[in-house]
Design a protein around this motif. Structure first.
Motif, PDB file in Angstrom:
ATOM      1  N   THR A 214       0.844  -1.197   0.000  1.00  0.00           N
ATOM      2  CA  THR A 214       0.000   0.000   0.000  1.00  0.00           C
ATOM      3  C   THR A 214       0.881   1.250   0.000  1.00  0.00           C
ATOM      4  O   THR A 214       2.085   1.182   0.248  1.00  0.00           O
ATOM      5  CB  THR A 214      -0.916   0.046   1.247  1.00  0.00           C
ATOM      6  OG1 THR A 214      -0.149   0.447   2.395  1.00  0.00           O
ATOM      7  CG2 THR A 214      -1.564  -1.304   1.516  1.00  0.00           C
ATOM      8  N   ASP A 215       0.244   2.384  -0.260  1.00  0.00           N
ATOM      9  CA  ASP A 215       0.949   3.668  -0.154  1.00  0.00           C
ATOM     10  C   ASP A 215       0.440   4.460   1.047  1.00  0.00           C
ATOM     11  O   ASP A 215       0.593   5.674   1.124  1.00  0.00           O
ATOM     12  CB  ASP A 215       0.803   4.481  -1.435  1.00  0.00           C
ATOM     13  CG  ASP A 215      -0.650   4.753  -1.795  1.00  0.00           C
ATOM     14  OD1 ASP A 215      -1.563   4.320  -1.039  1.00  0.00           O
ATOM     15  OD2 ASP A 215      -0.884   5.399  -2.831  1.00  0.00           O
ATOM     16  N   ARG A 216      -0.171   3.771   2.000  1.00  0.00           N
ATOM     17  CA  ARG A 216      -0.688   4.413   3.197  1.00  0.00           C
ATOM     18  C   ARG A 216       0.449   5.020   4.015  1.00  0.00           C
ATOM     19  O   ARG A 216       1.555   4.490   4.053  1.00  0.00           O
ATOM     20  CB  ARG A 216      -1.432   3.396   4.056  1.00  0.00           C
ATOM     21  CG  ARG A 216      -2.702   2.850   3.424  1.00  0.00           C
ATOM     22  CD  ARG A 216      -3.849   3.843   3.591  1.00  0.00           C
ATOM     23  NE  ARG A 216      -5.137   3.233   3.267  1.00  0.00           N
ATOM     24  CZ  ARG A 216      -6.314   3.790   3.538  1.00  0.00           C
ATOM     25  NH1 ARG A 216      -6.346   4.962   4.154  1.00  0.00           N
ATOM     26  NH2 ARG A 216      -7.425   3.192   3.217  1.00  0.00           N
ATOM     27  N   PRO A 217       0.183   6.134   4.708  1.00  0.00           N
ATOM     28  CA  PRO A 217       1.221   6.743   5.550  1.00  0.00           C
ATOM     29  C   PRO A 217       1.658   5.799   6.663  1.00  0.00           C
ATOM     30  O   PRO A 217       0.897   4.940   7.107  1.00  0.00           O
ATOM     31  CB  PRO A 217       0.526   7.990   6.118  1.00  0.00           C
ATOM     32  CG  PRO A 217      -0.630   8.250   5.219  1.00  0.00           C
ATOM     33  CD  PRO A 217      -1.063   6.920   4.693  1.00  0.00           C
ATOM     34  N   VAL A 218       2.874   5.986   7.126  1.00  0.00           N
ATOM     35  CA  VAL A 218       3.410   5.146   8.195  1.00  0.00           C
ATOM     36  C   VAL A 218       2.555   5.260   9.455  1.00  0.00           C
ATOM     37  O   VAL A 218       2.351   4.275  10.165  1.00  0.00           O
ATOM     38  CB  VAL A 218       4.880   5.511   8.480  1.00  0.00           C
ATOM     39  CG1 VAL A 218       5.404   4.768   9.712  1.00  0.00           C
ATOM     40  CG2 VAL A 218       5.755   5.180   7.273  1.00  0.00           C
ATOM     41  N   GLU A 219       2.039   6.455   9.734  1.00  0.00           N
ATOM     42  CA  GLU A 219       1.187   6.641  10.912  1.00  0.00           C
ATOM     43  C   GLU A 219      -0.048   5.755  10.828  1.00  0.00           C
ATOM     44  O   GLU A 219      -0.451   5.118  11.817  1.00  0.00           O
ATOM     45  CB  GLU A 219       0.778   8.111  11.048  1.00  0.00           C
ATOM     46  CG  GLU A 219       0.034   8.436  12.332  1.00  0.00           C
ATOM     47  CD  GLU A 219       0.946   8.521  13.540  1.00  0.00           C
ATOM     48  OE1 GLU A 219       0.476   8.186  14.653  1.00  0.00           O
ATOM     49  OE2 GLU A 219       2.119   8.914  13.381  1.00  0.00           O
ATOM     50  N   TRP A 220      -0.672   5.695   9.640  1.00  0.00           N
ATOM     51  CA  TRP A 220      -1.863   4.850   9.446  1.00  0.00           C
ATOM     52  C   TRP A 220      -1.508   3.383   9.650  1.00  0.00           C
ATOM     53  O   TRP A 220      -2.244   2.636  10.306  1.00  0.00           O
ATOM     54  CB  TRP A 220      -2.428   5.079   8.047  1.00  0.00           C
ATOM     55  CG  TRP A 220      -3.677   4.311   7.754  1.00  0.00           C
ATOM     56  CD1 TRP A 220      -4.961   4.729   7.941  1.00  0.00           C
ATOM     57  CD2 TRP A 220      -3.762   2.977   7.211  1.00  0.00           C
ATOM     58  NE1 TRP A 220      -5.846   3.745   7.555  1.00  0.00           N
ATOM     59  CE2 TRP A 220      -5.136   2.661   7.106  1.00  0.00           C
ATOM     60  CE3 TRP A 220      -2.824   2.039   6.811  1.00  0.00           C
ATOM     61  CZ2 TRP A 220      -5.576   1.436   6.622  1.00  0.00           C
ATOM     62  CZ3 TRP A 220      -3.263   0.816   6.328  1.00  0.00           C
ATOM     63  CH2 TRP A 220      -4.626   0.511   6.232  1.00  0.00           C
TER      64      TRP A 220
END
Length: 315
Positions: free
Chosen positions: A275-281
């Motif tokens: 995924t390209d989701r942010p690390v925080e997510w």
């Protein structure tokens, strides 16, 4: 060095299972599952029949010169009471000098020691032979309680099936968690085991009437975002926290916190790749409090930050 080719090195006295581990991990074409194809060679000091420890022979097509083309050289379990065949030590040192990785399975570590490749390095072998390895090669730093040791160019694994763990570790390093998991699925083994050799050393079996933790472990993996501290897991298992923690470690070889943290890092690897989701997510998704906590555990487990891992292995 990108892993493109692997050579298994064997001679008379080779243990068939440990040799088979190398063949199964690196020698089978699994491109239909999206796994990169590796050139795989079998080498011996002299091409031709090699006698195994069980009495049958294996036909080996290539000599030591084939090692000069390999990115990774695997040495399976061999006899520890005979010297290296002529040319083997030189071939291993030559390969190491040009940057090839060397992997030993079980007592194959003794061959690496004879070649001088363990001096100054942490390493391991089967728990029955760690004292002997340390005595014979005093410059080596033998670690007896682990399944494998990655010392950079040299990877040594413990007894028998621990070679599978080391091979999957190399797949994971080279091509990421998704590829390593795909290889593990085809081999019908877990992509990463917890614990160490201490689980397999003979000892008195403690009295324990608890059900297996298998169903609980499956639930944990499916619910990594939940509160998974000892108290909540103990309640789910209808045990006191103290009893739960003791029995969990006896069955898995790890504390509940260490086991859960390992699973969260593994899941974070997959999300970073896919995924390209942010690390925080991703951190919240896998159950870490924030991105900083994920970075701490990820760096400790993998030696790189989540961002660096993503740059290397993102699909």
């Amino acid at each position: 060095m990108t892993l493109r080719s692997v050579a298994a090195l064997l001679w008379d006295g080779v243990a068939p299972f440990e040799f088979g581990v190398l063949c199964e991990a690196f020698g089978i074409d699994r491109t239909d599952d999206g796994i990169p194809h590796l050139e795989f060679a079998i080498c011996a000091p002299t091409p031709g029949p090699v006698h195994t420890s069980l009495g049958f022979t294996i036909g080996v097509p290539d000599g030591l010169e084939r090692l000069d083309q390999a990115d990774l050289i695997g040495v399976p379990a061999m006899r520890r009471d005979v010297p290296l065949p002529a040319g083997v030590g030189d071939a291993l040192r030559r390969a190491h000098a040009r940057g090839a990785r060397i992997l030993s399975v079980c007592s194959g570590a003794f061959a690496l020691g004879e070649a001088g490749l363990l001096d100054g390095l942490e390493c391991t072998t089967h728990w029955k032979h760690t004292d002997e390895l340390a005595a014979r090669f005093p410059e080596a730093k033998v670690v007896p309680e682990v399944l494998y040791v990655d010392a950079g160019q040299v990877v040594t694994s413990a007894g028998t099936a621990a070679g599978v763990d080391a091979c999957l570790h190399i797949w994971r390093q080279e091509y990421g968690a998704a590829v390593a998991s795909a290889v593990a699925r085809r081999m019908v083994v877990p992509p990463q085991r917890d614990g160490g050799q201490a689980q397999y050393i003979a000892r008195a079996v403690p009295e324990c009437d608890a059900e297996t933790f298998g169903p609980l472990l499956e639930w944990i993996v499916a619910n990594l975002g939940e509160e998974l501290d000892v108290e909540s897991l103990a309640r789910r298992s209808a045990m006191s926290p103290r009893t739960f923690a003791r029995r969990f470690r006896a069955e898995t070889g790890a504390t509940p916190h260490a086991w859960v943290t390992r699973q969260r890092v593994l899941r974070a690897e997959e999300l970073l790749e896919q995924t390209d989701r942010p690390v925080e997510w991703i951190a919240h998704r896998v159950g870490f409090a924030n991105a900083a906590t994920l970075r701490h555990h990820f760096l400790r487990a993998r030696g790189v930050s989540p961002q660096s891992y993503r740059r290397s292995f993102a699909c």
